[in-house]
Motif scaffolding. Structure first.
Motif, PDB file in Angstrom:
ATOM      1  N   THR A  70      43.470 -22.761 -31.213  1.00 19.46           N
ATOM      2  CA  THR A  70      42.321 -21.850 -31.138  1.00 19.46           C
ATOM      3  C   THR A  70      40.992 -22.583 -31.100  1.00 19.46           C
ATOM      4  OG1 THR A  70      42.200 -21.751 -33.541  1.00 19.46           O
ATOM      5  CG2 THR A  70      43.591 -20.082 -32.446  1.00 19.46           C
ATOM      6  N   LEU A  72      39.799 -23.742 -33.796  1.00 13.62           N
ATOM      7  CA  LEU A  72      39.210 -23.414 -35.094  1.00 13.62           C
ATOM      8  C   LEU A  72      40.101 -23.868 -36.249  1.00 13.62           C
ATOM      9  CD1 LEU A  72      38.049 -19.911 -33.936  1.00 13.62           C
ATOM     10  CD2 LEU A  72      36.508 -21.636 -34.905  1.00 13.62           C
ATOM     11  N   TRP A 114      35.459 -13.692 -35.488  1.00 13.61           N
ATOM     12  CA  TRP A 114      36.496 -13.586 -36.522  1.00 13.61           C
ATOM     13  C   TRP A 114      35.975 -12.860 -37.756  1.00 13.61           C
ATOM     14  CZ3 TRP A 114      34.780 -18.114 -34.303  1.00 13.61           C
ATOM     15  CH2 TRP A 114      33.828 -18.848 -35.019  1.00 13.61           C
ATOM     16  N   PRO A 118      38.199  -9.526 -36.334  1.00 17.93           N
ATOM     17  CA  PRO A 118      39.242 -10.572 -36.354  1.00 17.93           C
ATOM     18  C   PRO A 118      40.429 -10.249 -35.458  1.00 17.93           C
ATOM     19  CG  PRO A 118      39.137  -9.407 -38.470  1.00 17.93           C
ATOM     20  CD  PRO A 118      37.946  -8.976 -37.677  1.00 17.93           C
ATOM     21  N   CYS A 121      39.475 -11.335 -32.050  1.00 16.56           N
ATOM     22  CA  CYS A 121      39.438 -12.803 -31.985  1.00 16.56           C
ATOM     23  C   CYS A 121      40.863 -13.356 -31.873  1.00 16.56           C
ATOM     24  CB  CYS A 121      38.724 -13.341 -33.228  1.00 16.56           C
ATOM     25  SG  CYS A 121      38.519 -15.122 -33.242  1.00 16.56           S
ATOM     26  N   CYS A 122      41.777 -12.845 -32.727  1.00 15.10           N
ATOM     27  CA  CYS A 122      43.173 -13.301 -32.670  1.00 15.10           C
ATOM     28  C   CYS A 122      43.785 -12.952 -31.311  1.00 15.10           C
ATOM     29  CB  CYS A 122      44.001 -12.635 -33.764  1.00 15.10           C
ATOM     30  SG  CYS A 122      43.937 -13.460 -35.361  1.00 15.10           S
ATOM     31  N   ARG A 125      42.396 -15.517 -28.792  1.00 10.51           N
ATOM     32  CA  ARG A 125      42.646 -16.939 -29.068  1.00 10.51           C
ATOM     33  C   ARG A 125      44.113 -17.253 -29.365  1.00 10.51           C
ATOM     34  NH1 ARG A 125      38.103 -18.555 -28.193  1.00 10.51           N
ATOM     35  NH2 ARG A 125      38.507 -20.773 -28.449  1.00 10.51           N
ATOM     36  N   LYS A 126      44.912 -16.218 -29.684  1.00  4.30           N
ATOM     37  CA  LYS A 126      46.328 -16.476 -29.986  1.00  4.30           C
ATOM     38  C   LYS A 126      47.279 -15.649 -29.101  1.00  4.30           C
ATOM     39  CE  LYS A 126      45.940 -17.853 -34.832  1.00  4.30           C
ATOM     40  NZ  LYS A 126      46.387 -17.548 -36.194  1.00  4.30           N
ATOM     41  N   CYS A 204      43.663 -20.683 -38.991  1.00  2.51           N
ATOM     42  CA  CYS A 204      42.335 -21.137 -38.591  1.00  2.51           C
ATOM     43  C   CYS A 204      41.446 -21.289 -39.841  1.00  2.51           C
ATOM     44  CB  CYS A 204      41.688 -20.131 -37.659  1.00  2.51           C
ATOM     45  SG  CYS A 204      42.539 -19.962 -36.087  1.00  2.51           S
ATOM     46  N   PRO A 206      38.233 -20.638 -40.484  1.00  7.80           N
ATOM     47  CA  PRO A 206      37.359 -19.554 -40.959  1.00  7.80           C
ATOM     48  C   PRO A 206      38.122 -18.408 -41.622  1.00  7.80           C
ATOM     49  CG  PRO A 206      36.944 -20.057 -38.626  1.00  7.80           C
ATOM     50  CD  PRO A 206      38.194 -20.768 -39.015  1.00  7.80           C
ATOM     51  N   CYS A 207      39.428 -18.325 -41.403  1.00  6.03           N
ATOM     52  CA  CYS A 207      40.207 -17.190 -41.900  1.00  6.03           C
ATOM     53  C   CYS A 207      41.246 -17.623 -42.936  1.00  6.03           C
ATOM     54  CB  CYS A 207      40.903 -16.487 -40.742  1.00  6.03           C
ATOM     55  SG  CYS A 207      39.766 -15.842 -39.524  1.00  6.03           S
ATOM     56  N   TRP A 218      42.889 -14.170 -43.893  1.00 12.33           N
ATOM     57  CA  TRP A 218      41.990 -13.032 -43.609  1.00 12.33           C
ATOM     58  C   TRP A 218      41.654 -12.263 -44.899  1.00 12.33           C
ATOM     59  CZ3 TRP A 218      46.719 -13.495 -40.873  1.00 12.33           C
ATOM     60  CH2 TRP A 218      46.607 -14.074 -39.621  1.00 12.33           C
TER      61      TRP A 218
HETATM   62 FE1  SF4 Z   1      40.045 -15.958 -34.794  1.00 12.24          FE
HETATM   63 FE2  SF4 Z   1      40.620 -16.064 -37.394  1.00 12.24          FE
HETATM   64 FE3  SF4 Z   1      42.419 -15.157 -35.639  1.00 12.24          FE
HETATM   65 FE4  SF4 Z   1      41.768 -17.752 -35.719  1.00 12.24          FE
HETATM   66  S1  SF4 Z   1      42.819 -16.551 -37.347  1.00 12.24           S
HETATM   67  S2  SF4 Z   1      42.028 -16.547 -33.911  1.00 12.24           S
HETATM   68  S3  SF4 Z   1      39.566 -17.636 -36.190  1.00 12.24           S
HETATM   69  S4  SF4 Z   1      40.449 -14.210 -36.207  1.00 12.24           S
END
Ligand code: SF4
Length: 232
Positions: A70, A72, A114, A118, A121-122, A125-126, A204, A206-207, A218
């Motif tokens: 990601t 991150l 995020w 979130p 974002c996931c 990015r995932k 990640c 930040p989470c 999270w």
């Molecule tokens: Fe985004 Fe957090 Fe999901 Fe990583 S875990 S992709 S930073 S929301």
């Protein structure tokens, strides 16, 4: 030869549960015998991940492994990936990146997505990167364990994955947290040093906070899964 579908497997007897790996190695050997290069392991490089990788190399030394990068993750996670590559040089490890960099995502959807969305974002990015990876695969492997929490309690060795229209194979379903660490110590496996600093589950940066089980993922956002295993 046609690859077995979820329904095919469901008609078969279960896998033998050996003492050493609680069925995991039998499941992996079956999976690589049947899917070979059409089987991908999506590895998070948590402690279950290093156990999975060690077991996988006993079934297929040059297995395909994907890490959803990601952009991150903690620096410690990237350092662990380097150590794993040294220890298992035949594994084909791909770091799969999302379409947008973190900066581009910030420009398009707002800074720190995020924190405000979130799930979105996931998704970008995932989930989307894994969809791209699995478009060329018939089945994928995951290190889910039943004792990780209610959302994982009903996981089977072989699962129909409606999210990704695939077969999801989970060899570690019967392993406890203690089983995982006993295996790591017995085989002197490398692992993320953050586990020794109160982070049982590492995603990640930040989470991810320290906590019990998956509590630190999270935290305070009403979210427990990234969307790879349960639709968000
Ligand atoms: Fe985004 Fe957090 Fe999901 Fe990583 S875990 S992709 S930073 S929301």
């Amino acid at each position: 030869m046609a690859k077995p579908t979820y329904e095919d497997w469901h008609e078969e007897d279960g896998f033998a549960i050996d003492n050493a790996t609680k069925g995991a190695l039998n499941v992996l050997k079956w999976a690589y015998d049947n899917y070979d290069d059409e089987l991908i392991y999506a590895c998070s490089f948590g402690v279950e991940g290093v156990v999975m990788l060690d077991l996988i190399t006993k079934a297929k030394a040059d297995a395909k492994v994907v890490f959803l990068d990601t952009g991150l993750h903690f620096q410690e996670t990237y350092e662990l990936i380097d150590k794993v590559k040294e220890r298992y040089p035949d594994l084909k490890i791909e770091l799969k990146k999302p379409e947008l960099t973190v900066e581009e995502q910030g420009e398009k959807f707002g800074e720190k997505l995020w924190e405000v969305q979130p799930n979105r974002c996931c998704y970008y990015r995932k989930v989307v990167p894994l969809q791209a990876v699995l478009s060329g695969a018939t089945a994928w492997l995951s290190g889910l364990r039943r004792s990780q929490g209610p959302s994982r309690a009903n996981t089977n060795f072989v699962n129909l994955d409606e999210n990704f229209q695939s077969v999801k194979i989970c060899p570690l379903i019967h392993w406890s947290w203690e089983d995982i660490w006993d295996y790591v110590k017995e085989h002197n496996l490398p692992y993320n040093p953050l586990h020794d600093q109160g982070y049982p589950s590492i995603g990640c940066a930040p989470c991810t906070l320290p906590g019990d089980g998956r509590d630190g993922r999270w935290a305070g956002k009403g979210k427990t899964e990234c969307g790879l295993h349960i639709k968000q």
